[in-house]
Design a protein around this motif. Structure first.
Motif, PDB file in Angstrom:
ATOM      1  N   UNK B 163      14.854   1.229  -6.848  1.00  0.00           N
ATOM      2  CA  UNK B 163      14.898   0.926  -5.423  1.00  0.00           C
ATOM      3  C   UNK B 163      13.776   1.634  -4.682  1.00  0.00           C
ATOM      4  N   UNK B 164      13.363   1.025  -3.569  1.00  0.00           N
ATOM      5  CA  UNK B 164      12.353   1.635  -2.715  1.00  0.00           C
ATOM      6  C   UNK B 164      12.887   2.929  -2.117  1.00  0.00           C
ATOM      7  N   UNK B 246       9.099  -5.668  -9.507  1.00  0.00           N
ATOM      8  CA  UNK B 246       9.138  -7.095  -9.207  1.00  0.00           C
ATOM      9  C   UNK B 246       8.753  -7.359  -7.758  1.00  0.00           C
ATOM     10  N   UNK B 247       7.808  -8.283  -7.534  1.00  0.00           N
ATOM     11  CA  UNK B 247       7.386  -8.632  -6.183  1.00  0.00           C
ATOM     12  C   UNK B 247       8.575  -9.174  -5.406  1.00  0.00           C
ATOM     13  N   UNK B 248       8.802  -8.640  -4.221  1.00  0.00           N
ATOM     14  CA  UNK B 248      10.006  -8.946  -3.495  1.00  0.00           C
ATOM     15  C   UNK B 248       9.706  -8.718  -2.013  1.00  0.00           C
ATOM     16  N   UNK B 249       9.711  -9.798  -1.234  1.00  0.00           N
ATOM     17  CA  UNK B 249       9.441  -9.639   0.191  1.00  0.00           C
ATOM     18  C   UNK B 249      10.706  -9.140   0.870  1.00  0.00           C
ATOM     19  N   UNK B 256      14.874  -3.223  -4.997  1.00  0.00           N
ATOM     20  CA  UNK B 256      13.664  -2.922  -5.758  1.00  0.00           C
ATOM     21  C   UNK B 256      12.511  -3.782  -5.244  1.00  0.00           C
ATOM     22  N   UNK B 257      11.305  -3.319  -5.362  1.00  0.00           N
ATOM     23  CA  UNK B 257      10.144  -4.127  -4.972  1.00  0.00           C
ATOM     24  C   UNK B 257       8.884  -3.536  -5.568  1.00  0.00           C
ATOM     25  N   UNK B 258       7.870  -4.378  -5.654  1.00  0.00           N
ATOM     26  CA  UNK B 258       6.552  -3.893  -6.068  1.00  0.00           C
ATOM     27  C   UNK B 258       5.776  -3.495  -4.826  1.00  0.00           C
ATOM     28  N   UNK B 259       4.873  -2.551  -4.994  1.00  0.00           N
ATOM     29  CA  UNK B 259       3.960  -2.215  -3.901  1.00  0.00           C
ATOM     30  C   UNK B 259       2.554  -2.609  -4.339  1.00  0.00           C
ATOM     31  N   UNK B 260       1.611  -2.498  -3.423  1.00  0.00           N
ATOM     32  CA  UNK B 260       0.234  -2.841  -3.778  1.00  0.00           C
ATOM     33  C   UNK B 260      -0.210  -2.025  -4.985  1.00  0.00           C
ATOM     34  N   UNK B 261       0.056  -0.724  -4.931  1.00  0.00           N
ATOM     35  CA  UNK B 261      -0.423   0.133  -6.010  1.00  0.00           C
ATOM     36  C   UNK B 261       0.297  -0.147  -7.327  1.00  0.00           C
TER      37      UNK B 261
END
Ligand SMILES: Nc1ncnc2c1ncn2[C@@H]1O[C@H](COP(=O)(O)OP(=O)(O)OP(=O)(O)O)[C@@H](O)[C@H]1O
Ligand SMILES: [Mg+2]
Lengths: 259, 311
Positions: B163-164, B246-249, B256-261
């Motif tokens: 998770x973020x 995982x890319x997640x808007x 959970x989400x991906x970031x640029x880095x």
């Protein structure tokens, strides 16, 4: 027949000693401070003038290792300002101070003067407006700043900043005002303005002022004390001290043979 | 007379020779310094050049409008989408969580160290803080994944394993020493005479700290916050390990989400052919990251200029 009238006492140092750690900076000082009078402290550099002045508002409590002995009685309530069970903050609520270098806060002109009032819990805008204006007038700077009260205080000139600091101290109606060489960083014109102000202020408040400038002491003060190596050598009416000092050391200092 | 002249002359030429020698040395030192400065400037220019030129290729295939407005980021799928907002959202949410932790905590620690702690406490705690700043971020990443996430799950059983929130919290803890250390320096630089003025008015220590010292040090504090933002936005490993990739808007830190880095490491570690569109995405993403950091740095410069203290 001459009636010698002694003014009321505002404060009195009794057997005052002060120590910076092991270093004894004030030696058994006894001296009265008269109510609504200007008392000047003179003496060569390092003789303890600032140390003495800063004892009145317990500034030495800010640093570890400092120690007072003896008393400074404060009237009319006869409190010992140096007593361990007197809160230094209570002392500073009653005694204002103006420093050698103007030290305005990083705030607006208005908020600088309102600072002490806010510290005392005053937040009513009307009251603040009123007292700030009154204090700025008392410090003879109202006309110069009345249109720019919300500007940063650091935009003012040195002399204006110093008068602002006086206004800041005045705003809370202190009973005693301490000045530590308030004009040493100012030009002659700004100095003149401050001296005139001190003269005006003694109607309202008792003043204790440290100065290196003999003429200034002679011009503004009613009483003068000469200090040397931590001791109070001589205290008396200013004209008497300057015209016929009793102690050889005072005379040497005043006539410029020393210090 | 003439003999005299010749000795004079030889002395002069000696002095000149010496001067020439010194001059030569100075020139050499100057050249070395210039070279060192030039290398760092050239490196920066080189990085920007690569980012921009690869991004140009990328944007010849993908329109900037799609890049900014698409709500999916699936560059490796057959049906490829390139919505950078997906990665930006992860970056901003995790950074916001980190800053919510780090700014208050760092500032409070700085106020404590500069205004309240006696010198002994300060001498002990400053090196410890700086040590904390030296821990590799991968360690923080696993700390988030293996310690913080389970603790959070104890309180919020629905929280997923990545998770973020968890990554952001730990990132915040990682940033605290930077803020504390820089802010403390800024507050200690406030001259004692200013504090004495406040105490002489009858203020307490706390009132002085909040109403005089903090405003006086505000440009230094702002600089430390900006640095913290740059660290948070650029942080990679903690997010790659603990936030899932995982890319997640989403604007919800509990997801959970991906970031640029973390996207960039993921792709850079894979085996995409050079020149493919998937490969070029990392440059477009990198350029976006650079621009975000640039915006904050400019903001920081502006704040500094605006609140520059003159004691
Ligand atoms: N913080 C300190 N720690 C130790 N000794 C001090 C400290 N401050 C002052 N002193 C010493 O105490 C003595 C009195 O100093 P003080 O500053 O009161 O002199 P002063 O009369 O105000 O001098 P000046 O006219 O230069 O301002 C000096 O000998 C000085 O060295
Ligand atoms: Mg002094």
């Amino acid at each position: 027949m001459q009636i010698q009238e002694t003014p009321a006492l505002k404060a009195e140092a009794r057997n005052l000693n002060f120590f910076y750690g092991e270093n004894k900076a004030l030696k058994n000082i006894n001296m009265p401070i008269y109510d609504k009078k200007v008392t000047a402290l003179i003496g060569p550099s390092g003789c303890g003038k600032s140390t003495y002045l800063r004892s009145f508002n317990r500034m030495h409590d800010l640093y570890p290792g400092n120690r007072y002995e003896g008393e400074i009685r404060f009237f009319p309530d006869n409190t010992n300002l140096l007593s361990a069970d007197v809160d230094p903050i209570e002392v500073r609520m009653r005694i204002g101070m103006v420093f050698q270098k103007p030290n305005p806060f990083p705030k607006s002109i208005f908020e600088n003067v309102a600072y002490g009032l806010r510290v005392r819990g005053e937040n009513n805008r009307r009251v603040l407006d009123d007292k700030v204006e009154h204090a700025l007038k008392g410090a003879a700077i109202w006309d110069e700043v009345k249109d720019r009260l919300s500007e940063l205080a650091s935009n003012l000139s040195g002399g204006q900043q110093q008068r602002l600091c006086i206004a800041r101290a005045l705003a809370t109606d202190p009973e005693l005002l301490l000045f530590d060489e308030p004009t040493s960083a100012l030009d002659p014109i700004a100095t003149g303005a401050i001296e005139e102000l001190v003269h005006e202020l003694k109607k309202r408040v008792t003043i204790l002022i440290v100065t290196h400038n003999m003429q200034q002491a002679a011009r503004v003060s009613d009483y003068t004390a000469y200090m040397f190596l931590g001791e109070m050598i001589e205290f008396g009416k200013t004209d008497e001290i300057f015209i016929k000092p009793q102690d050889k050391r005072t005379e040497d200092y005043i006539t410029g043979r020393m210090g | 007379m003439s003999a005299n002249n010749t000795t004079d002359l030889s002395q002069v030429s000696n002095r000149l020779a010496y001067n020439a020698m010194r001059n030569w040395k100075e020139k050499l030192i100057e050249a070395i310094l210039l070279g060192a400065a030039a290398i760092s400037v050239l490196t920066t220019i080189g990085i920007v050049y690569v980012l921009v030129s690869e991004s140009v290729h990328f944007f010849s295939n993908v329109s900037i409008v799609d890049f900014l407005t698409d709500t999916q980021w699936t560059p490796l799928f057959d049906d490829a989408h390139f919505g950078i907002m997906v990665l930006i959202s992860g970056t901003l949410v995790s950074s916001a969580v980190a800053l919510l932790v780090a700014v208050p905590m760092g500032t409070i620690i700085a106020i404590y160290l500069s205004e309240f702690a006696d010198s002994r406490v300060r001498e002990i705690s400053k090196p410890i803080l700086e040590l904390l700043g030296g821990i590799p971020t991968i360690v923080f990443g696993y700390f988030a994944l293996l310690v913080v996430t389970p603790i959070l799950q104890y309180f919020f059983p629905t929280l997923p394993g990545f998770s973020l929130l968890s990554a952001g919290l730990v990132m915040g803890i990682m940033i605290v020493p930077y803020i504390a250390s820089l802010s403390e320096d800024a507050m200690r630089a406030v001259p004692m005479s200013m504090r004495e003025g406040a105490y002489a008015m009858g203020s307490t220590k706390l009132y002085t700290a909040i109403h005089v010292v903090v405003p006086a040090a505000i440009s230094g504090l702002a600089a430390s916050y900006i640095l913290a933002i740059s660290r948070a936005v650029g942080e990679t490993m903690i997010l790659a390990v603990a936030a899932g990739m995982q890319p997640n808007l989403t604007w919800n830190p509990a997801e959970p989400a991906a970031t640029i880095t973390s996207y960039i490491v993921q792709v850079a570690l894979g085996d995409l052919p050079h020149g493919s569109i998937g490969y070029q995405t990392i440059f477009a993403a990198g350029l976006t990251l650079l621009l975000i950091t640039l915006v904050f740095n400019i903001l920081g410069q502006w704040l500094r200029a605006k609140y520059r203290e003159n004691y």
